[in-house]
Design an enzyme around this catalytic site. Structure first.
Site, PDB file in Angstrom:
ATOM      1  N   PRO A  11      -7.398  54.505   3.156  1.00 28.14           N
ATOM      2  CA  PRO A  11      -7.354  55.625   4.109  1.00 28.14           C
ATOM      3  C   PRO A  11      -7.301  56.990   3.425  1.00 28.14           C
ATOM      4  O   PRO A  11      -7.591  57.997   4.064  1.00 28.14           O
ATOM      5  CB  PRO A  11      -6.072  55.366   4.907  1.00 28.14           C
ATOM      6  CG  PRO A  11      -5.231  54.501   4.038  1.00 28.14           C
ATOM      7  CD  PRO A  11      -6.168  53.706   3.190  1.00 28.14           C
ATOM      8  N   LYS A  49     -12.200  58.627   4.650  1.00 25.87           N
ATOM      9  CA  LYS A  49     -13.656  58.453   4.589  1.00 25.87           C
ATOM     10  C   LYS A  49     -14.168  57.321   5.483  1.00 25.87           C
ATOM     11  O   LYS A  49     -15.367  57.253   5.756  1.00 25.87           O
ATOM     12  CB  LYS A  49     -14.094  58.164   3.151  1.00 25.87           C
ATOM     13  CG  LYS A  49     -13.714  59.229   2.129  1.00 25.87           C
ATOM     14  CD  LYS A  49     -14.472  60.511   2.342  1.00 25.87           C
ATOM     15  CE  LYS A  49     -14.258  61.490   1.202  1.00 25.87           C
ATOM     16  NZ  LYS A  49     -14.851  62.800   1.480  1.00 25.87           N
TER      17      LYS A  49
END
Ligand code: APR
Length: 428
Positions: free
Chosen positions: A333, A337
């Site tokens: 995380p 992206k």
């Protein structure tokens, strides 16, 4: 089920029966019963951002598209997920006319804050990137907007579609069978299947063993405890807190909700983290020598442990099945992206399939996997760099000294800030 297009409502008369292997076969000679739909040019598995972006673009190009989603509409439109979209993802949504909600309700995000040795410093990353910036917009709102856009363009979605099975993937007419919300099993013949059903979905698992390479990061020692709280953010910019006890992150969602992360051991049991312990640790790790207070609120869901392992499956195509988004990879995380990659994959997939269907041009299909994976590896690199910047090697003083230097450089060097900005904002 939501159905608003008669073209897909199945004029073909047929019923289905279960084959001994649990799959379902079409039985054209069975007693007549109307069953819908029997055919779609493209069946999209999964109504996440990858699947919905692909489905809207295809539907708007006149491609008969059916989306199968195992959860209910209420669930997909309320399930808290990510909340930060980079400029590459926003561009995809903008150029496909899917950014109305984002423009109306999203909050532009230009700067982020680091806390290190109880001192805060701000990286004005958008300034270093010619004004390119993120938008804070909860993913469930984006999903709700995409569902509405898809239905408005005449697309069909079956929510609560369970026991999805994929067949004949290397033929010209792959099939998808599923149990619809009314309990009836249906089989749909298609020309392409878009496997957009996330990391634990059925699509990738339908590809024979050995046909996909997987490239994984081995043994990441890091994990984050993810916490979603019903509390207004105590900041107007994302905070990356680097403390001697490990990383703590304060992320943004909306004016009533905040996401927090705490670096923990990979083997951590989330049950060992009651809310009092979480808040105490957040206070400690985010502490700063300034007039700042962290507001607490009730947790909206049980905290969960996210490992930082990364995993890529290639190629993202097997015959007439194309994988997109989390179905083909797992990225951490950090740097936010995952959603952007899924959105970008959705567009690339739709354009490749549309070219094949409308112009018999299969070149974009042949280039599909490489185009998506090149983007994803670039994003992975950005994510890896950010993880190295913020996660603390608690038992390695050598690594911690290097981390100190990296953070000092980021604070003082415009070149380091520009490099950070470029990776933070690219490719999605
Ligand atoms: N049959 C039908 N639907 C399924 C199945 C199945 N067997 N398995 C999963 N699904 C559905 C899920 O319920 C979900 O709605 O597929 C959808 C997949 O959506 P996501 O998990 O959001 O995947 P994707 O669109 O690739 O987006 C992933 O979003 O939150 C960000 O960063 C996160 O990288 C992640 C990205």
């Amino acid at each position: 089920m939501i159905k608003n297009r008669s073209a897909l409502s199945g004029e073909t008369v047929a019923t289905t029966q279960s084959a001994p292997d649990g799959r379902t076969a079409l039985r054209p000679d069975a007693p007549a019963r109307r069953s819908r739909p029997q055919r779609a040019d493209v069946v999209v598995i999964g109504a996440g951002v990858a699947g919905l972006v692909a489905a809207v673009i295809l539907a708007r190009r006149g491609v008969d598209t059916l989306v199968l989603e195992c959860a209910s509409r209420a669930r997909v439109e309320s399930r808290p997920r990510a909340g930060l979209l980079g400029p590459g993802a926003v561009d995809v949504l903008e150029r496909n006319g899917l950014a109305d909600g984002l423009r109306a309700e999203g909050a532009p995000h230009h700067n982020c804050e680091f806390r290190h040795r109880r001192q805060a410093f701000i990286v004005e990353y958008a300034r270093h990137a010619g004004g390119r910036h993120h938008v804070v917009y909860p993913q469930q709102k984006l999903v709700a907007g995409l569902v509405a856009a898809y239905l408005a363009s005449g697309g069909v979605i079956e929510f609560d579609a369970t026991d999805v099975t994929l067949d004949a993937l290397t033929s010209d007419h792959p099939t998808v069978s599923f149990v619809a919300a009314d309990g009836q099993r249906r089989t749909v013949e298609s020309r392409f299947i878009a496997g957009c059903d996330g990391h634990h979905g059925v699509s990738r698992r339908s590809i024979p063993e050995g046909a996909l390479r997987n490239t994984r990061q081995h043994g990441s020692p890091w994990a984050w405890l993810a916490v979603l709280a019903a509390v207004a953010p105590s900041t107007d910019k994302i905070i990356y807190g680097i403390s001697p006890r490990g990383f703590a992150g304060h992320m943004l969602r909306d004016h009533r909700t905040s996401r927090f992360y705490l670096q923990v051991e990979a083997a951590t049991d989330a049950a060992d983290w009651p809310s009092e312990r979480i808040w105490e640790e957040l206070h400690t790790r985010l502490a700063v020598d300034a007039d700042w207070k962290l507001a607490e609120g009730p947790l909206l869901e049980p905290p969960n442990v996210i490992t930082m392992d990364s995993l890529f499956y290639e190629p993202m195509r097997f015959g007439r099945l194309l994988l997109a988004g989390d179905a083909s990879r797992r990225v951490p995380p950090a740097a936010a992206k995952g959603a952007g990659l899924a959105i970008a994959d959705g567009e690339t997939l739709a354009l490749a399939v549309a070219a094949a269907l409308h112009n018999s041009d299969e070149r974009p299909l042949d280039a599909y996997s490489e185009a998506c994976q090149a983007r994803a590896w670039l994003a992975q690199e950005a994510s890896t760099k950010l993880l190295q910047m913020v996660n603390v090697e608690l038992s390695d003083s050598f690594a911690r000294r290097l981390q100190d230097v990296r953070l000092d450089r980021l604070r003082t060097s415009p070149v380091a800030a520009a490099e950070f900005a470029e990776q933070y904002l690219s490719p999605v």
